[in-house]
Design a protein around this motif. Structure first.
Motif, PDB file in Angstrom:
ATOM      1  N   GLU A 184       4.086   5.302 -13.483  1.00  0.00           N
ATOM      2  CA  GLU A 184       4.914   5.956 -12.463  1.00  0.00           C
ATOM      3  C   GLU A 184       6.256   6.386 -13.050  1.00  0.00           C
ATOM      4  O   GLU A 184       6.769   7.453 -12.729  1.00  0.00           O
ATOM      5  N   LYS A 185       6.812   5.553 -13.926  1.00  0.00           N
ATOM      6  CA  LYS A 185       8.117   5.860 -14.527  1.00  0.00           C
ATOM      7  C   LYS A 185       8.005   7.074 -15.461  1.00  0.00           C
ATOM      8  O   LYS A 185       8.862   7.959 -15.446  1.00  0.00           O
ATOM      9  N   ILE A 186       6.944   7.112 -16.248  1.00  0.00           N
ATOM     10  CA  ILE A 186       6.710   8.262 -17.134  1.00  0.00           C
ATOM     11  C   ILE A 186       6.502   9.522 -16.288  1.00  0.00           C
ATOM     12  O   ILE A 186       7.036  10.596 -16.603  1.00  0.00           O
ATOM     13  N   SER A 187       5.744   9.386 -15.214  1.00  0.00           N
ATOM     14  CA  SER A 187       5.495  10.526 -14.322  1.00  0.00           C
ATOM     15  C   SER A 187       6.797  11.032 -13.724  1.00  0.00           C
ATOM     16  O   SER A 187       7.018  12.246 -13.620  1.00  0.00           O
ATOM     17  N   LYS A 188       7.672  10.126 -13.345  1.00  0.00           N
ATOM     18  CA  LYS A 188       8.974  10.505 -12.772  1.00  0.00           C
ATOM     19  C   LYS A 188       9.808  11.260 -13.805  1.00  0.00           C
ATOM     20  O   LYS A 188      10.477  12.239 -13.474  1.00  0.00           O
ATOM     21  N   ILE A 189       9.754  10.827 -15.062  1.00  0.00           N
ATOM     22  CA  ILE A 189      10.483  11.511 -16.142  1.00  0.00           C
ATOM     23  C   ILE A 189       9.966  12.942 -16.293  1.00  0.00           C
ATOM     24  O   ILE A 189      10.756  13.886 -16.424  1.00  0.00           O
ATOM     25  N   ILE A 190       8.640  13.110 -16.251  1.00  0.00           N
ATOM     26  CA  ILE A 190       8.034  14.446 -16.364  1.00  0.00           C
ATOM     27  C   ILE A 190       8.511  15.332 -15.216  1.00  0.00           C
ATOM     28  O   ILE A 190       8.887  16.487 -15.421  1.00  0.00           O
ATOM     29  N   LYS A 246       1.770  14.458  -8.923  1.00  0.00           N
ATOM     30  CA  LYS A 246       2.703  15.577  -9.104  1.00  0.00           C
ATOM     31  C   LYS A 246       2.933  15.830 -10.599  1.00  0.00           C
ATOM     32  O   LYS A 246       2.946  16.984 -11.050  1.00  0.00           O
ATOM     33  N   ALA A 247       3.089  14.752 -11.358  1.00  0.00           N
ATOM     34  CA  ALA A 247       3.294  14.897 -12.806  1.00  0.00           C
ATOM     35  C   ALA A 247       2.051  15.501 -13.459  1.00  0.00           C
ATOM     36  O   ALA A 247       2.161  16.370 -14.339  1.00  0.00           O
ATOM     37  N   LYS A 248       0.868  15.069 -13.028  1.00  0.00           N
ATOM     38  CA  LYS A 248      -0.364  15.652 -13.566  1.00  0.00           C
ATOM     39  C   LYS A 248      -0.408  17.147 -13.262  1.00  0.00           C
ATOM     40  O   LYS A 248      -0.774  17.949 -14.131  1.00  0.00           O
ATOM     41  N   GLY A 249      -0.022  17.522 -12.053  1.00  0.00           N
ATOM     42  CA  GLY A 249      -0.010  18.936 -11.667  1.00  0.00           C
ATOM     43  C   GLY A 249       0.909  19.760 -12.560  1.00  0.00           C
ATOM     44  O   GLY A 249       0.568  20.883 -12.962  1.00  0.00           O
ATOM     45  N   LEU A 258       0.824  -1.215   0.000  1.00  0.00           N
ATOM     46  CA  LEU A 258       0.000   0.000   0.000  1.00  0.00           C
ATOM     47  C   LEU A 258       0.856   1.261   0.000  1.00  0.00           C
ATOM     48  O   LEU A 258       0.532   2.237  -0.681  1.00  0.00           O
ATOM     49  N   GLU A 259       1.958   1.243   0.758  1.00  0.00           N
ATOM     50  CA  GLU A 259       2.858   2.398   0.772  1.00  0.00           C
ATOM     51  C   GLU A 259       3.486   2.627  -0.598  1.00  0.00           C
ATOM     52  O   GLU A 259       3.630   3.766  -1.039  1.00  0.00           O
ATOM     53  N   ASP A 260       3.857   1.539  -1.288  1.00  0.00           N
ATOM     54  CA  ASP A 260       4.407   1.656  -2.636  1.00  0.00           C
ATOM     55  C   ASP A 260       3.374   2.255  -3.594  1.00  0.00           C
ATOM     56  O   ASP A 260       3.701   3.115  -4.417  1.00  0.00           O
ATOM     57  N   LYS A 261       2.128   1.787  -3.479  1.00  0.00           N
ATOM     58  CA  LYS A 261       1.068   2.324  -4.330  1.00  0.00           C
ATOM     59  C   LYS A 261       0.845   3.803  -4.048  1.00  0.00           C
ATOM     60  O   LYS A 261       0.646   4.592  -4.968  1.00  0.00           O
ATOM     61  N   LEU A 262       0.877   4.166  -2.768  1.00  0.00           N
ATOM     62  CA  LEU A 262       0.682   5.567  -2.395  1.00  0.00           C
ATOM     63  C   LEU A 262       1.818   6.441  -2.946  1.00  0.00           C
ATOM     64  O   LEU A 262       1.577   7.527  -3.474  1.00  0.00           O
ATOM     65  N   ARG A 263       3.062   5.944  -2.834  1.00  0.00           N
ATOM     66  CA  ARG A 263       4.200   6.681  -3.398  1.00  0.00           C
ATOM     67  C   ARG A 263       4.021   6.871  -4.900  1.00  0.00           C
ATOM     68  O   ARG A 263       4.246   7.955  -5.443  1.00  0.00           O
ATOM     69  N   GLY A 264       3.609   5.800  -5.579  1.00  0.00           N
ATOM     70  CA  GLY A 264       3.372   5.879  -7.018  1.00  0.00           C
ATOM     71  C   GLY A 264       2.269   6.871  -7.351  1.00  0.00           C
ATOM     72  O   GLY A 264       2.374   7.658  -8.295  1.00  0.00           O
ATOM     73  N   ARG A 265       1.207   6.843  -6.548  1.00  0.00           N
ATOM     74  CA  ARG A 265       0.077   7.753  -6.745  1.00  0.00           C
ATOM     75  C   ARG A 265       0.524   9.210  -6.595  1.00  0.00           C
ATOM     76  O   ARG A 265       0.111  10.090  -7.358  1.00  0.00           O
ATOM     77  N   LYS A 266       1.388   9.468  -5.597  1.00  0.00           N
ATOM     78  CA  LYS A 266       1.874  10.834  -5.366  1.00  0.00           C
ATOM     79  C   LYS A 266       2.720  11.320  -6.541  1.00  0.00           C
ATOM     80  O   LYS A 266       2.645  12.480  -6.933  1.00  0.00           O
ATOM     81  N   ILE A 267       3.522  10.421  -7.102  1.00  0.00           N
ATOM     82  CA  ILE A 267       4.357  10.775  -8.257  1.00  0.00           C
ATOM     83  C   ILE A 267       3.467  11.115  -9.456  1.00  0.00           C
ATOM     84  O   ILE A 267       3.692  12.115 -10.145  1.00  0.00           O
TER      85      ILE A 267
END
Length: 194
Positions: A178-184, A146-149, A134-143
């Motif tokens: 999540e990886k694409i979001s991190k790149i953004i 942030k990328a959407k923002g 769940l923590e991993d999913k939450l971290r991914g969700r936050k990333i």
């Protein structure tokens, strides 16, 4: 019950031998330590399912030994005590499992405490794995958020449109969202630093 490994750390040979003999009869693999450092070294070597530690252990404070063993994820600790004082009971509240063995050792009580502890270790480990997922999913969700923002602000689009851009990029490049979001996010951070 399988062939679980158990470390017994007791400075007194008599009690250690009694517990070892009883646990071997039940099919456990038992290892012995006579002092605190020996208990820690043994746990670092074999990663037992359970460490049974006497409160009057030589060399180091038994509670310090137990905390090191549990904090380093080497094993789960239960204590052997002559007297379950309020100080003792408060100390074991900090441990993974709230259980202990009293002296003199009573065979049935020992077996029940060990079996109870091993059963609860499995439950606690299962719950911890679920929490980690769940923590991993939450971290991914936050990333992703942030990328959407970043995309919303950059292109003056809606959240749904920003997510579609990220999802399309993810599918086009066969990479996780999540990886694409991190790149953004990384690209935006580079632009800010310029």
């Amino acid at each position: 019950m399988g062939e679980e490994k158990i470390v017994i750390a007791d400075s007194g040979e008599y009690t250690r031998k009694i517990i070892k003999g009883l646990l071997i009869k039940k099919g456990y693999k038992v290892f012995e330590a006579t002092d605190g450092l020996g208990a820690i070294r043994m746990c670092r070597t074999i990663y037992p399912e359970l460490a049974i530690i006497d409160t009057n252990l030589w060399g180091m404070d038994a509670f310090q030994v137990g905390n090191i063993i549990e904090d380093d994820n080497l094993s789960t600790v239960i204590y052997i005590t002559n007297n379950a004082t309020s100080f003792f009971l408060n100390k074991i509240k900090e441990m993974k499992i709230y259980a202990y063995i009293t002296k003199p050792i009573i065979k049935d009580s020992l077996y029940k405490t060990v079996e109870f502890s091993l059963m609860n270790i499995d439950r606690i480990d299962t719950l911890q794995n679920k929490v980690n997922i769940l923590e991993d999913k939450l971290r991914g969700r936050k990333i992703i958020d942030k990328a959407k923002g970043i995309l919303i602000e950059k292109y003056n689009i809606t959240e749904e449109e920003a997510y579609k851009i990220i999802r399309k990029e993810s599918m086009d490049k066969c990479k996780k969202i999540e990886k694409i979001s991190k790149i953004i996010i990384d690209e935006e951070n580079k632009n800010i630093k310029k």
